[in-house]
Design an enzyme around this catalytic site. Structure first.
Site, PDB file in Angstrom:
ATOM      1  N   ASP A 144      40.912 -27.391  59.746  1.00 30.35           N
ATOM      2  CA  ASP A 144      39.552 -27.934  58.777  1.00 30.35           C
ATOM      3  C   ASP A 144      39.222 -26.547  58.401  1.00 30.35           C
ATOM      4  O   ASP A 144      37.967 -26.680  57.502  1.00 30.35           O
ATOM      5  CB  ASP A 144      38.417 -27.610  59.927  1.00 30.35           C
ATOM      6  CG  ASP A 144      38.174 -28.916  60.740  1.00 30.35           C
ATOM      7  OD1 ASP A 144      38.650 -29.806  60.127  1.00 30.35           O
ATOM      8  OD2 ASP A 144      37.674 -29.294  61.851  1.00 30.35           O
ATOM      9  N   GLN A 176      65.517 -25.026  45.023  1.00 29.10           N
ATOM     10  CA  GLN A 176      64.236 -24.059  45.357  1.00 29.10           C
ATOM     11  C   GLN A 176      63.309 -24.921  44.442  1.00 29.10           C
ATOM     12  O   GLN A 176      62.698 -24.170  44.028  1.00 29.10           O
ATOM     13  CB  GLN A 176      64.855 -23.508  45.090  1.00 29.10           C
ATOM     14  CG  GLN A 176      65.748 -22.922  47.328  1.00 29.10           C
ATOM     15  CD  GLN A 176      67.228 -22.012  47.090  1.00 29.10           C
ATOM     16  OE1 GLN A 176      65.880 -20.844  47.527  1.00 29.10           O
ATOM     17  NE2 GLN A 176      68.256 -21.760  46.181  1.00 29.10           N
ATOM     18  N   GLN A 177      63.612 -25.316  43.074  1.00 33.77           N
ATOM     19  CA  GLN A 177      63.170 -25.217  41.598  1.00 33.77           C
ATOM     20  C   GLN A 177      62.471 -26.657  41.928  1.00 33.77           C
ATOM     21  O   GLN A 177      61.598 -27.000  40.656  1.00 33.77           O
ATOM     22  CB  GLN A 177      63.402 -24.339  40.619  1.00 33.77           C
ATOM     23  CG  GLN A 177      64.516 -23.230  40.757  1.00 33.77           C
ATOM     24  CD  GLN A 177      64.791 -22.269  39.717  1.00 33.77           C
ATOM     25  OE1 GLN A 177      65.962 -22.791  39.460  1.00 33.77           O
ATOM     26  NE2 GLN A 177      63.578 -21.921  38.884  1.00 33.77           N
TER      27      GLN A 177
END
Length: 651
Positions: free
Chosen positions: A166, A533-534
């Site tokens: 939360d 990764q891009q």
């Protein structure tokens, strides 16, 4: 000046016992925190005990309290929930229950507790600490422990870590599990948006958060929702007509869908609950839109923890052990928190007493106003016609060239602000860059999908990076370390290599070296992740971070445009009119790019000093390497400062 550095080698846990438990609602990342506590505790020579099933296990004792080993926390870094269990415990709320818990701890020599949970769990821990001496006196009087045992265990030290999806605890910017919950929400919203667009539907999504609207607000920012309802800002009377007007305008502009996000604790100005079904009925009745409701429920607690939560929990777990080692009998119970990008220790009860509305929730609300302020200021001064009035740049060297050219070209004499955006996180002047978090999560996900189910996650055994030169002796030492590890019950390992860490020690070389030296003990596989990764959708953290710094940059530019507006045009050529906006430890800071030149290694395109290198020893310690670790920068006990209205406006 005397050397004030402090190293982990000078801190000893010998003779100390630490109990670690998770309590209350589960949250992704709790296991990473448990792992860090266990391994750091064992590393410094302490005994560490699992307290299974939270406070219930502490009260019941027996097999619920077991000594942990290094191997017992292997492969739990990536697991959601809490593997040591959590339970709501009515017994611990009674004096008799706490008396039994005290006896169970004394019998095992445990006088240090690391509690991972929410405000209720941490409040209970503090009460337990305050009653500790009285509980021991009762146990002595009843003959259950000796006076000597009571004296030996006279002080109970408590350190808490907030585990809650939360993000509703005062004193920390992020709680363990929040980022992972946002991942679950955004995954659902992104998926729903495709079907909503296909059928021109309106979707009302209800998210968790109890009385805190953080998840709702940040997910709304991250997905571009049309409307959001949160407990902290009950809508004004007449909000129904205003919302429907907004949705109708969106459709008239060509949008084929609407997204409304409702926090489970949302109410109106009169305290009347606003449910997701009530919002749906309102839209259908007033607009006639095809509207559906999706209540995410406990899916927000499930799944694997995000990269952010794994790193956060690991950092917090190590810091918690350091806090316990440094505690004295008079040290109050504390909470390890995150302020910006820095770990801090705060008095537990100060946090609990101020627990009402999270500071970051307020910050995110302010973001909605920032864009309007910027456009209002530009319009007031008739600056929108200036072609370079709002030059937001993402290239450090390019910005330096523009600043240098100001003496020759007046057109460049305008406010300029750079926002750091690179997956490599290699921009001077900022701890974090847009895109880095998304890339880290892509790496984690690739590891999940490309490895077999049995070996899908590993504890990292070695990481080769450019910033830390290595030679063949280091490689041999790493291979030996992995070989010895494979002879234990932990028969798996992971080696990471930066693409430019060495010209000669290539990925193929390291793969072949480990394959050859590991014959008969372990097999090797290699995986080059490359441009994966891009790719992919941005993470919730990057969406939120990008929104926040872009809004703050526009606010800054608006202020500078007013400051440098003279006789019908803008002329800005001072150092502070061309800045980089970056996260520096605890705050977002505007820094003149000219001043950052000396901090930059332009040849290798990296900062001369990088904060994350301080995490390097942690990786080695948690992988069971003996190493030196400077803990001078570890959090000292601080006090909460209540934000005033003028302070909030400056955020």
């Amino acid at each position: 000046m005397p050397d004030t550095k402090k190293f982990i080698e000078n801190l000893s846990g010998a003779g100390k016992s630490i109990g670690v438990l998770t309590s209350g609602g589960d949250a992704q990342g709790m296991n990473a925190a448990v792992r860090a506590v266990v391994r750091m505790g064992i590393y410094v020579g302490a005994k560490v005990y699992f307290v299974h099933e939270g406070y219930q296990g502490m009260v019941d004792g027996g097999d619920n309290i077991k000594e942990a080993s290094w191997e017992s926390v292997s492969s739990m870094l990536q697991v959601g929930g809490t593997v040591i269990g959590s339970a709501r415990c009515k017994d611990f709320r009674t004096h008799e229950g706490r008396l039994r818990a005290a006896l169970n701890l004394v019998q095992r020599g445990i006088t240090n507790l690391c509690v991972i949970g929410g405000d209720g769990s941490l409040t209970g821990a503090n009460l337990f600490r305050e009653e500790w001496s009285g509980l021991l006196d009762e146990l002595v009087q009843s003959g259950q422990i000796s006076e000597e045992a009571a004296q030996t265990h006279s002080a109970l030290h408590i350190v808490g870590m907030v585990g809650s999806i939360d993000n509703d605890f005062c004193g920390t910017d992020m709680t363990i599990g929040t980022d992972s919950a946002l991942h679950r929400i955004i995954e659902v919203v992104d998926a729903i948006m495709t079907t909503a667009q296909s059928h021109q539907r309106t979707f009302v999504l209800e998210v968790m958060g109890r009385h805190c609207g953080y998840l709702a607000l940040v997910s709304a920012l991250a997905c571009g929702a049309d409307w959001v309802l949160i407990p902290e800002m009950p809508p004004k009377d007449g909000w129904e007509e205003q919302m429907c007007h907004k949705l109708s305008e969106s459709r008239l502009r060509g949008s084929r869908l609407n997204i409304i996000i409702v926090a489970e604790g949302a109410t109106d100005r009169h305290g009347n609950p606003i449910s997701s079904n009530a919002v749906k009925d309102l839209v259908v009745r007033c607009l006639g839109f095809d509207t559906r409701v999706t209540i995410l429920g406990h899916v927000q607690r499930g799944g694997t923890p995000s990269a952010f939560d794994r790193i956060l929990a690991s950092r917090m777990g190590v810091e918690a052990v350091l806090a316990l080692l440094e505690a004295s009998p008079g040290t109050p119970a504390c909470v390890v928190s995150l302020c910006g990008n820095q770990a801090v220790r705060l008095p537990l009860m100060e946090c609990v007493q101020m627990w009402k509305v999270k500071k970051l929730s307020t910050n995110q609300i302010i973001l909605k106003v920032m864009y309007h302020d910027c456009h209002k200021n530009i319009k007031q001064h008739n600056l929108s016609s200036h072609p370079n009035a709002c030059a937001l740049l993402q290239a450090f060297e390019s910005l330096l060239q523009l600043v240098d050219a100001r003496s020759r070209y007046e057109e460049f004499c305008v406010p300029m602000c750079m926002l750091p955006a690179t997956i490599s996180n290699n921009v001077s002047g900022t701890d974090l860059s847009i895109g880095a978090d998304t890339s880290l999560n892509a790496i984690v996900e690739v590891r999940c999908t490309t490895l077999s189910r049995k070996d899908r996650y590993y504890d990292t055994d070695a990481a080769y990076i450019y910033e830390e030169p290595f030679d063949i002796r280091d490689l041999q030492s790493n291979v030996k370390h992995l070989t010895e590890k494979m002879k234990t019950s932990i028969q798996r390992g992971l080696v990471l290599r930066n693409e430019n860490c060495s010209e000669n020690y290539t990925t193929d070389f390291i793969y072949q070296l480990y394959s050859e030296e590991g014959k008969g003990v372990f097999d090797c596989r290699k995986n080059v992740l490359g441009h994966m990764q891009q790719g992919g959708a941005p993470s919730p953290f990057d969406r939120n971070f990008g929104t926040k710094i872009a809004a703050k940059a526009m606010q800054w530019i608006s202020k500078k445009l007013k400051e440098f507006y003279r006789e019908g045009h803008v002329f800005a050529n001072s150092e502070d009119s061309a800045c980089l906006l970056g996260m520096r430890r605890r705050a977002l800071v505007f820094q003149p790019v000219i001043q950052l030149k000396d901090e930059t290694d332009f040849v290798h395109r990296i900062p001369k000093e990088q904060w994350w290198l301080r995490l390097r020893p942690l990786m080695k310690i948690l992988a069971k390497y003996k190493t030196s670790y400077d803990v001078s920068d570890s959090g000292q006990l601080e006090h909460i400062v209540r934000l005033r209205a003028k302070d909030i406006s400056a955020i």
